[in-house]
Enzyme design. Structure first.
Site, PDB file in Angstrom:
ATOM      1  N   GLU A 181      38.290  -6.919  48.889  1.00 44.53           N
ATOM      2  CA  GLU A 181      38.919  -5.927  49.749  1.00 44.53           C
ATOM      3  C   GLU A 181      40.425  -6.158  49.860  1.00 44.53           C
ATOM      4  OE1 GLU A 181      39.437  -3.115  50.800  1.00 44.53           O
ATOM      5  OE2 GLU A 181      38.041  -2.782  52.456  1.00 44.53           O
ATOM      6  N   ARG A 186      29.509  -9.750  51.477  1.00 46.28           N
ATOM      7  CA  ARG A 186      28.904  -8.434  51.697  1.00 46.28           C
ATOM      8  C   ARG A 186      28.713  -7.662  50.392  1.00 46.28           C
ATOM      9  NH1 ARG A 186      34.115  -8.829  53.927  1.00 46.28           N
ATOM     10  NH2 ARG A 186      35.596  -7.159  53.426  1.00 46.28           N
ATOM     11  N   HIS A 234      34.643  -2.556  47.971  1.00 46.09           N
ATOM     12  CA  HIS A 234      34.971  -2.316  49.374  1.00 46.09           C
ATOM     13  C   HIS A 234      35.714  -0.995  49.530  1.00 46.09           C
ATOM     14  CE1 HIS A 234      34.029  -6.610  49.986  1.00 46.09           C
ATOM     15  NE2 HIS A 234      34.589  -6.740  48.792  1.00 46.09           N
ATOM     16  N   ARG A 284      30.165   1.106  47.496  1.00 45.73           N
ATOM     17  CA  ARG A 284      30.696   0.275  48.581  1.00 45.73           C
ATOM     18  C   ARG A 284      29.542  -0.574  49.110  1.00 45.73           C
ATOM     19  NH1 ARG A 284      32.459   2.259  54.509  1.00 45.73           N
ATOM     20  NH2 ARG A 284      33.299   0.265  55.228  1.00 45.73           N
ATOM     21  N   HIS A 285      29.836  -1.786  49.511  1.00 43.04           N
ATOM     22  CA  HIS A 285      28.828  -2.721  50.032  1.00 43.04           C
ATOM     23  C   HIS A 285      28.074  -2.140  51.232  1.00 43.04           C
ATOM     24  CE1 HIS A 285      31.247  -3.543  53.595  1.00 43.04           C
ATOM     25  NE2 HIS A 285      32.302  -3.549  52.776  1.00 43.04           N
ATOM     26  N   GLN A 287      37.867  -5.520  58.319  1.00 41.05           N
ATOM     27  CA  GLN A 287      37.398  -6.745  57.680  1.00 41.05           C
ATOM     28  C   GLN A 287      38.417  -7.341  56.726  1.00 41.05           C
ATOM     29  OE1 GLN A 287      32.752  -6.654  57.171  1.00 41.05           O
ATOM     30  NE2 GLN A 287      33.613  -4.699  56.538  1.00 41.05           N
ATOM     31  N   ASN A 294      31.525  -3.721  60.413  1.00 40.85           N
ATOM     32  CA  ASN A 294      31.529  -2.268  60.171  1.00 40.85           C
ATOM     33  C   ASN A 294      30.991  -1.544  61.396  1.00 40.85           C
ATOM     34  OD1 ASN A 294      30.442  -2.701  56.776  1.00 40.85           O
ATOM     35  ND2 ASN A 294      32.483  -2.113  57.417  1.00 40.85           N
TER      36      ASN A 294
END
Length: 191
Positions: free
Chosen positions: A81, A57, A148, A7-8, A20, A14
């Site tokens: 995402e 991201r 994501h 995951r980023h 997001q 966040n």
């Protein structure tokens, strides 16, 4: 063949607890540091290529990791995402929505359409089709997927299927947390 999933790194959204979705948010300072830490961890992983979401991201996380890997990077919209419709930009703890807080939106059997949120079938179709294509085209390669949190649920569903209630389990990955899935002949099936 192995798929490494990451995951980023962290973004300001966040940190604030904002949803997001497809909103294109940059990594913050902590997110950049997390990506650098992941880069150190992944340095000795046998990664042949990186496939990443094109959202900023994830893109930046992939680029930081690739500073030591120096492998081909492909950016694929299929790893963007999940769209969260009316909820994007809102702070999760301030939302009082029973369906959003339930597992209904992750239930593959129900496939609920709700307030512009991408359905679980639509999410899974795009992610699973991409994994199928990657398996076919790069069958002897190990691939790092930079993506994501919402997408990791679809990835988990690809490899593990739904639970008894029909829910695709959330991997609950923290920012820059890594998981591994291995492709073997006996686990080549998907729903």
């Amino acid at each position: 063949m192995k798929f490494y999933i990451i995951r980023h790194g962290q973004t300001n959204w966040n940190k604030e607890g904002r949803i997001q979705g497809k909103t294109d948010i940059e990594l913050n300072e902590k997110g950049i540091e997390q990506a650098k830490e992941a880069r150190k961890i992944l340095e000795n992983y046998p990664i042949d290529m990186i496939v990443a979401s094109p959202l900023k991201r994830a893109r930046k996380t992939a680029e930081i990791i690739n500073e030591v890997k120096n492998v081909p990077i492909i950016f694929k919209e299929e790893l963007e995402e999940r769209g969260f419709g009316d909820f994007e930009g809102k702070i999760r703890k301030e939302i009082h929505d029973e369906i959003l807080d339930s597992e209904i939106l992750a239930n593959y059997s129900v496939n609920k359409e709700y307030k512009g949120i991408e359905t679980i079938h639509d999410l899974c179709d795009r992610v699973w089709d991409l994994i199928d294509k990657l398996k076919e085209e790069y069958q002897d390669k190990n691939i790092l997927l930079v993506t994501h949190g919402g997408v990791t649920r679809a990835i988990s569903g690809y490899f593990n299927g739904p639970n008894e209630e029909g829910i695709l389990e959330d991997l609950n990955l923290h920012n820059c947390e890594i998981r591994t899935f291995e492709i073997k002949e006996e686990n080549n099936a998907r729903i």
